[in-house]
Design an enzyme around this catalytic site. Structure first.
Site, PDB file in Angstrom:
ATOM      1  N   ASP A  21       0.920  -1.243   0.017  1.00  0.00           N
ATOM      2  CA  ASP A  21      -0.066   0.008  -0.004  1.00  0.00           C
ATOM      3  C   ASP A  21       0.910   1.230   0.040  1.00  0.00           C
ATOM      4  OD1 ASP A  21      -1.922   1.929   0.368  1.00  0.00           O
ATOM      5  OD2 ASP A  21      -1.887   1.515   2.518  1.00  0.00           O
ATOM      6  N   ASP A  29      -1.924  -1.324  -3.697  1.00  0.00           N
ATOM      7  CA  ASP A  29      -2.518  -0.737  -4.762  1.00  0.00           C
ATOM      8  C   ASP A  29      -1.322  -1.025  -5.941  1.00  0.00           C
ATOM      9  OD1 ASP A  29      -0.457   1.082  -4.046  1.00  0.00           O
ATOM     10  OD2 ASP A  29      -1.966   1.976  -2.745  1.00  0.00           O
ATOM     11  N   ASP A  98      -6.564 -11.735 -14.007  1.00  0.00           N
ATOM     12  CA  ASP A  98      -7.536 -12.701 -13.690  1.00  0.00           C
ATOM     13  C   ASP A  98      -8.850 -12.459 -14.695  1.00  0.00           C
ATOM     14  OD1 ASP A  98      -8.396 -14.749 -12.260  1.00  0.00           O
ATOM     15  OD2 ASP A  98      -7.347 -13.951 -10.445  1.00  0.00           O
ATOM     16  N   ASP A 199     -10.444 -18.071 -14.019  1.00  0.00           N
ATOM     17  CA  ASP A 199     -11.340 -18.343 -12.984  1.00  0.00           C
ATOM     18  C   ASP A 199     -12.471 -19.254 -13.074  1.00  0.00           C
ATOM     19  OD1 ASP A 199     -11.534 -17.738  -9.742  1.00  0.00           O
ATOM     20  OD2 ASP A 199     -13.616 -17.033 -10.632  1.00  0.00           O
ATOM     21  N   GLU A 256      -8.169 -22.580 -14.232  1.00  0.00           N
ATOM     22  CA  GLU A 256      -8.426 -23.140 -12.951  1.00  0.00           C
ATOM     23  C   GLU A 256      -9.512 -24.196 -13.306  1.00  0.00           C
ATOM     24  OE1 GLU A 256     -10.092 -21.847  -8.513  1.00  0.00           O
ATOM     25  OE2 GLU A 256     -11.066 -21.062 -10.216  1.00  0.00           O
ATOM     26  N   HIS A 328      -4.493 -17.753  -3.387  1.00  0.00           N
ATOM     27  CA  HIS A 328      -5.252 -16.942  -2.466  1.00  0.00           C
ATOM     28  C   HIS A 328      -6.361 -17.622  -2.077  1.00  0.00           C
ATOM     29  CE1 HIS A 328      -6.916 -17.289  -6.379  1.00  0.00           C
ATOM     30  NE2 HIS A 328      -8.334 -16.670  -6.073  1.00  0.00           N
ATOM     31  N   ASP A 329      -6.759 -18.762  -2.530  1.00  0.00           N
ATOM     32  CA  ASP A 329      -7.740 -19.516  -2.332  1.00  0.00           C
ATOM     33  C   ASP A 329      -7.563 -20.841  -1.296  1.00  0.00           C
ATOM     34  OD1 ASP A 329      -9.967 -18.363  -3.396  1.00  0.00           O
ATOM     35  OD2 ASP A 329      -9.903 -19.687  -5.215  1.00  0.00           O
TER      36      ASP A 329
END
Length: 556
Positions: A21, A29, A98, A199, A256, A328-329
């Site tokens: 950030d 960001d 993504d 995704d 994915e 991330h999952d």
């Protein structure tokens, strides 16, 4: 296998909200990513995948997109994105975004128009069905719990959402929808993207007409994943998308993909497949139960080994799979795949060796190269992730105590991987000067980039060595294209395999336990290429003495 431009690359996933950030609002960001581009170069990666940065209400952390053509203000501007692409190109870094096109946000203009007139043009962009005798059209359960059907106020109609209710599924049967999607993909590729991570793409094909499946929970619902086994024709959509977008641009795509059948692999990732690669989820789905996380079976070292080898045998020479330890999952891989109490720099390096030396394209998730770990929860109020909150209540409903439910979700939660990146030992781990959107892991004073970059014995330095070995002209043909053959596969807590090239054989061996052991070597050792200890104790009798969690890569 036809050689492709991306075969020799190493990829890195950035979760922008938690990476860096620069304006003090507590949210990562694009300027933070631009600021750290040289960090990627120092590590040695080539491809950067950005998790969603499109405009979004953030019901599912950006995987609910309200505008595919704009950057969400929390991340910056389109000018920032253009600068990121330009600066990455200067450094020979490829940028992926993504691609989330199974569903959009309920705040997308298409869906707003559909709700105004469910029977009109935009109503056909989604799956809108009449209720049956006061009930939902079918009994499928969404990935996040509850029915996949949400009522449309003032009507007897429902719309379909395989994920969150704010993520209505797009109707891929509608050619007009597909045309809009292809136009958007090409717009981004023309702008300078190198490709996409794609995704939840298998969900785009539904079993129609909608029908019930045998219930697997007391509430009468059935997992929506059961439907995917019966859905036929997804490859028609995927090849059309590839022909219209990816192939003309020579773009890199990572799908994915779940529940694929072995005979479909060439269609997915063969020489002329619809994707460049797809992720290996064999390890991450191990032990799953339709009942919920509380009923999952935790993975052991031998389970992990078997999962890796099963995938390698299944893929064989069809194409290159993408190997992951975490994303991330998923929770942090070192907290999941290393037995409890054994998580050290040594064991983290062993796990890295076992994964990075597999045949396939390595994907490193941000913080993995530092050995970042799970965070743990003291109460449910510390949790942000919607899937984790759902599973907490599933565990309570199954009779678990609050403490038991917290321990269960702490092991599997997606929040574990979404905690802010640990840059240094200063406040908030150097991630932000403000209040971070998600708690920083308290161990940041011990695990951070400032401490590890430049320190020869760090986990970061070890990842650098693994990446450098993969790219070494003397060995890269064997590491990238050579066959993988297991060695001593039945030996408990030992993970070992050959990488066999045309004129070269490497042996990768890892002692997946704290106790030392002696292992018989299949041939004399020409050289030791990598070792997570100072020495490799190779004896003249053709054995190697391995310390706890020692990993060695040898040329035979």
């Amino acid at each position: 296998m036809k050689k492709k431009w991306w075969h020799e690359k190493v990829a890195y996933q950035v979760y922008p909200k938690s990476f860096r950030d620069t304006n003090g609002d507590g949210i990562g960001d694009l300027r933070g990513i631009i600021e750290k581009l040289d960090y990627f170069k120092e590590l040695g990666v080539d491809i950067i995948w950005l998790s969603p940065i499109f405009c979004s209400p953030m019901a599912d952390q950006g995987y609910d997109i309200s505008d595919y053509y704009n950057i969400d203000p929390m991340f910056g501007t389109m000018e920032d994105m253009d600068e990121l692409l330009a600066e990455a190109k200067k450094r020979d870094l490829h940028v992926l975004m993504d691609l989330v096109v199974n569903h959009c946000s309920d705040e997308h203009e298409w869906f707003k128009q559909a709700m105004k007139d469910p029977d009109g043009k935009y109503g056909k962009y989604f799956y809108i069905e009449e209720g049956k005798d006061g009930k939902v059209p079918c009994n499928w359960r969404s990935y996040f719990g509850g029915s996949v059907w949400e009522p449309i106020p003032g009507t007897n109609k429902y719309y379909l959402h395989m994920f969150h209710k704010k993520q209505p599924d797009l109707n891929w049967e509608n050619e007009e929808v597909r045309e809009e999607i292809y136009k958007m993909i090409n717009w981004w590729l023309d702008k300078g993207l190198s490709g996409f991570r794609i995704d939840a793409i298998i969900n785009i094909k539904k079993v129609l007409p909608f029908r019930d499946y045998p219930a697997d929970r007391d509430d009468g619902t059935a997992a929506c994943t059961v439907m995917l086994k019966d859905a036929v024709g997804v490859m028609d959509f995927l090849n059309e998308m590839a022909d219209r977008t990816f192939r003309p641009h020579n773009a890199f795509t990572a799908g994915e993909v779940f529940n694929e059948k072995k005979e479909e692999l060439p269609d997915f990732i063969g020489d002329d497949g619809c994707f460049s690669t797809m992720f290996d989820f064999n390890e991450t789905v191990f032990g799953e139960s339709d009942r919920g996380w509380y009923d999952f079976t935790r993975i052991t070292p031998d389970d992990y080994k078997r999962c890796c080898f099963e995938t390698q045998e299944r893929i064989d020479d069809v194409g290159l799979i993408s190997n992951v330890i975490e994303n991330h999952d998923e929770p942090r891989g070192v907290s999941r795949y290393i037995p409890e109490g054994d998580c050290t720099d040594t064991s983290k390096k062993m796990l890295a060796t076992m994964s990075m030396m597999l045949k396939g394209l390595p994907f490193i998730y941000q913080g993995q190269e530092l050995g970042m770990e799970n965070i743990g929860f003291n109460n449910i109020d510390e949790v942000d992730d919607i899937a984790t909150i759902d599973q907490y209540h599933v565990a309570l409903d199954a009779g678990c105590s609050e403490r038991e439910a917290l321990d269960i979700i702490a092991y599997y939660s997606r929040d574990n991987a979404r905690t802010p990146f640990q840059w240094d030992e200063s406040d908030n781990a150097g991630f932000t000067s403000g209040k971070p959107w998600l708690r920083v892991n308290p161990n940041y004073t011990k695990i951070n980039a400032k401490d590890q970059v430049g320190r020869a014995d760090s986990v970061f330095a070890y990842y650098q060595k693994l990446i450098a070995l993969r790219k070494n002209p003397e060995y890269k043909e064997t590491i990238i294209y050579g066959k993988l053959v297991p060695y001593m596969e039945d030996e408990k807590n030992l993970m070992a395999y050959y990488r066999k090239g045309e004129n070269q054989t490497l042996l990768v061996i890892g002692n997946y336990q704290n106790e030392s052991r002696v292992v018989k070597l299949p041939a004399s050792v020409k050289s030791v290429l990598l070792n997570n200890y100072d020495d490799a104790a190779i004896s003249s009798d053709g054995t190697i003495h391995l310390e706890g969690y020692q990993a060695v890569v040898m040329e035979l």
